[in-house]
Write a protein that holds these residues in place. Structure first.
Motif, PDB file in Angstrom:
ATOM      1  N   LEU A 159      50.156  37.689  42.135  1.00  0.00           N
ATOM      2  CA  LEU A 159      49.375  36.482  42.408  1.00  0.00           C
ATOM      3  C   LEU A 159      49.542  35.421  41.332  1.00  0.00           C
ATOM      4  N   GLN A 160      50.354  35.734  40.303  1.00  0.00           N
ATOM      5  CA  GLN A 160      50.614  34.814  39.188  1.00  0.00           C
ATOM      6  C   GLN A 160      49.306  34.364  38.524  1.00  0.00           C
ATOM      7  N   LEU A 161      48.466  35.347  38.226  1.00  0.00           N
ATOM      8  CA  LEU A 161      47.194  35.099  37.568  1.00  0.00           C
ATOM      9  C   LEU A 161      47.218  35.728  36.180  1.00  0.00           C
ATOM     10  N   HIS A 162      46.208  35.400  35.359  1.00  0.00           N
ATOM     11  CA  HIS A 162      46.243  35.800  33.958  1.00  0.00           C
ATOM     12  C   HIS A 162      45.199  36.834  33.560  1.00  0.00           C
ATOM     13  N   SER A 163      44.191  37.050  34.393  1.00  0.00           N
ATOM     14  CA  SER A 163      43.145  37.996  34.006  1.00  0.00           C
ATOM     15  C   SER A 163      42.498  38.601  35.240  1.00  0.00           C
ATOM     16  N   ARG A 164      41.802  39.713  35.043  1.00  0.00           N
ATOM     17  CA  ARG A 164      41.061  40.365  36.128  1.00  0.00           C
ATOM     18  C   ARG A 164      40.028  39.411  36.712  1.00  0.00           C
ATOM     19  N   MET A 165      39.361  38.651  35.831  1.00  0.00           N
ATOM     20  CA  MET A 165      38.315  37.746  36.291  1.00  0.00           C
ATOM     21  C   MET A 165      38.907  36.654  37.186  1.00  0.00           C
ATOM     22  N   GLU A 166      40.066  36.150  36.805  1.00  0.00           N
ATOM     23  CA  GLU A 166      40.724  35.128  37.613  1.00  0.00           C
ATOM     24  C   GLU A 166      41.150  35.715  38.959  1.00  0.00           C
ATOM     25  N   ALA A 167      41.542  36.980  38.967  1.00  0.00           N
ATOM     26  CA  ALA A 167      41.929  37.644  40.217  1.00  0.00           C
ATOM     27  C   ALA A 167      40.740  37.734  41.168  1.00  0.00           C
ATOM     28  N   VAL A 168      39.558  38.015  40.622  1.00  0.00           N
ATOM     29  CA  VAL A 168      38.357  38.079  41.451  1.00  0.00           C
ATOM     30  C   VAL A 168      38.045  36.707  42.040  1.00  0.00           C
ATOM     31  N   MET A 169      38.151  35.660  41.210  1.00  0.00           N
ATOM     32  CA  MET A 169      37.899  34.307  41.690  1.00  0.00           C
ATOM     33  C   MET A 169      38.870  33.949  42.818  1.00  0.00           C
ATOM     34  N   TYR A 170      40.123  34.306  42.645  1.00  0.00           N
ATOM     35  CA  TYR A 170      41.142  34.057  43.668  1.00  0.00           C
ATOM     36  C   TYR A 170      40.777  34.792  44.960  1.00  0.00           C
ATOM     37  N   ALA A 171      40.368  36.051  44.816  1.00  0.00           N
ATOM     38  CA  ALA A 171      40.062  36.875  45.981  1.00  0.00           C
ATOM     39  C   ALA A 171      38.886  36.318  46.774  1.00  0.00           C
ATOM     40  N   VAL A 172      37.863  35.816  46.071  1.00  0.00           N
ATOM     41  CA  VAL A 172      36.714  35.211  46.759  1.00  0.00           C
ATOM     42  C   VAL A 172      37.150  33.951  47.496  1.00  0.00           C
ATOM     43  N   ARG A 173      37.935  33.133  46.815  1.00  0.00           N
ATOM     44  CA  ARG A 173      38.393  31.874  47.418  1.00  0.00           C
ATOM     45  C   ARG A 173      39.230  32.114  48.670  1.00  0.00           C
ATOM     46  N   GLU A 174      40.021  33.183  48.655  1.00  0.00           N
ATOM     47  CA  GLU A 174      40.922  33.474  49.771  1.00  0.00           C
ATOM     48  C   GLU A 174      40.300  34.384  50.833  1.00  0.00           C
ATOM     49  N   ASN A 175      38.976  34.663  50.671  1.00  0.00           N
ATOM     50  CA  ASN A 175      38.281  35.539  51.624  1.00  0.00           C
ATOM     51  C   ASN A 175      38.902  36.930  51.712  1.00  0.00           C
ATOM     52  N   LEU A 176      39.364  37.453  50.575  1.00  0.00           N
ATOM     53  CA  LEU A 176      39.931  38.799  50.566  1.00  0.00           C
ATOM     54  C   LEU A 176      38.872  39.863  50.330  1.00  0.00           C
ATOM     55  N   LEU A 177      37.677  39.424  49.946  1.00  0.00           N
ATOM     56  CA  LEU A 177      36.600  40.369  49.645  1.00  0.00           C
ATOM     57  C   LEU A 177      35.437  40.162  50.605  1.00  0.00           C
ATOM     58  N   GLU A 178      34.726  41.239  50.881  1.00  0.00           N
ATOM     59  CA  GLU A 178      33.512  41.134  51.678  1.00  0.00           C
ATOM     60  C   GLU A 178      32.339  41.077  50.723  1.00  0.00           C
ATOM     61  N   LEU A 179      31.703  39.885  50.644  1.00  0.00           N
ATOM     62  CA  LEU A 179      30.600  39.687  49.709  1.00  0.00           C
ATOM     63  C   LEU A 179      29.333  39.383  50.492  1.00  0.00           C
ATOM     64  N   PRO A 180      28.184  39.754  49.920  1.00  0.00           N
ATOM     65  CA  PRO A 180      26.915  39.497  50.625  1.00  0.00           C
ATOM     66  C   PRO A 180      26.609  38.019  50.718  1.00  0.00           C
TER      67      PRO A 180
END
Length: 230
Positions: free
Chosen positions: A209-230
Motif C-alpha cells: 500500500l506504500q504506507l509508512h506505519s501501522r497507524m497509517e495503514a489503519v487510516m487507509y483501511a477506514v478510508r477505503e472501507n476495508l474494515l467493518e467499524l461500528p
C-alpha cells in the motif's frame, strides 16, 4: 542500528534509548527525570526546539523520540519528517496538548508511530515508548475515537476495485485486528500463527500500500472501507 558504546552486554535486554524534544523547559525536564527512573528506558538527550531535536537525533541515534507538535524554528511535524529521513530506525511519538484531528493526521502521514496528549500519565507514556519500540502503534483513546470518526466520514461509499484486493485475506485479517488495537502477540494467538508471521504480514501490507506505519495503514483501511467499524 550499530551497537552504541556502553550498551548492555549480549544476552541482556538493552534499554530503549529515548530522546525528548519539547520547547517547554519545565515539562521537558520533569518528563526526562521521570522517564530516567523507568525500568528498561534510557534518556539519551533532550532538546528545546525542532532544529536541535533533529541534530541531536542524528548524533544520539535514539530508538524512540518524544516530539511536541508545536515548537519554534521547526515544528514537530517537520522534525518528525527530518528525523525519519536521518534516522529511519527511530520511532516517533508526538506528545502534545493538541487534540486537533488535522495535527494527528499530519503526524501519521509524517511517519509518527504514536500520538499522546500531555495529560497522559507517566505510566502511559512509558508504555507507549515500549509499544512503539516493538514496532507497534499507539494513540490516546480520545484521539482514536476522533480518528475513526474523521475517517468514517471521509470513507468511500463503495469499495473501488483493486484497492483492498492488493491484500491477501490473511493480510486483511491482520489489518482488522491491528485496527482493533491488538498487539502482535494477541494477533498471533487469535490467528494461530507466530509473531514473526504477523510482523511479516504487516511489513508486506505497508509495502503493497506504500504506507509508512501501522497507524497509517489503519487510516487507509477506514478510508477505503476495508474494515467493518461500528
Amino acid at each position: 542500528m550499530t551497537e552504541a558504546p556502553g550498551r548492555a552486554p549480549s544476552g541482556e535486554r538493552e534499554p530503549i534509548r529515548v530522546l525528548v524534544v519539547d520547547d517547554q523547559q519545565l515539562f521537558r525536564r520533569g518528563l526526562t527525570m521521570l522517564l530516567a527512573v523507568e525500568p528498561g528506558l534510557e534518556v539519551v538527550g533532550e532538546a528545546g526546539d525542532g532544529v536541535e531535536g533533529v541534530a541531536l537525533a542524528e548524533t544520539a541515534a535514539p530508538d524512540v523520540v518524544l516530539l511536541d507538535v508545536r515548537m519554534p524554528k521547526k515544528s514537530g511535524i517537520e522534525a518528525c519528517l527530518a528525523i525519519k529521513e536521518a534516522v529511519p530506525s527511530a520511532k516517533i511519538i508526538m506528545l502534545t496538548v493538541s487534540d486537533e484531528e488535522a495535527d494527528l493526521y499530519e503526524a501519521v502521514k509524517s511517519g509518527a508511530s504514536g500520538y499522546l496528549l500531555k495529560d497522559s500519565s507517566i505510566e502511559e507514556v512509558a508504555q507507549a515508548i515500549r509499544v512503539v519500540a516493538d514496532g507497534q502503534s499507539l494513540i490516546s483513546p480520545s484521539m482514536a475515537i476522533k480518528l475513526i470518526d474523521e475517517f468514517k466520514s471521509m470513507s468511500r461509499p463503495e469499495r473501488e476495485t483493486g484497492t483492498g484486493l492488493r491484500l491477501t485475506e490473511r493480510e486483511l485479517d491482520v489489518l482488522r485486528l491491528v485496527a482493533q488495537g491488538h498487539s502482535n502477540k494477541e494477533i498471533a494467538a487469535r490467528l494461530f500463527i507466530s509473531e514473526n508471521t504477523v510482523k511479516n504480514h504487516v511489513r508486506n501490507m505497508l509495502e503493497k500500500l506504500q504506507l509508512h506505519s501501522r497507524m497509517e495503514a489503519v487510516m487507509y483501511a477506514v478510508r477505503e472501507n476495508l474494515l467493518e467499524l461500528p
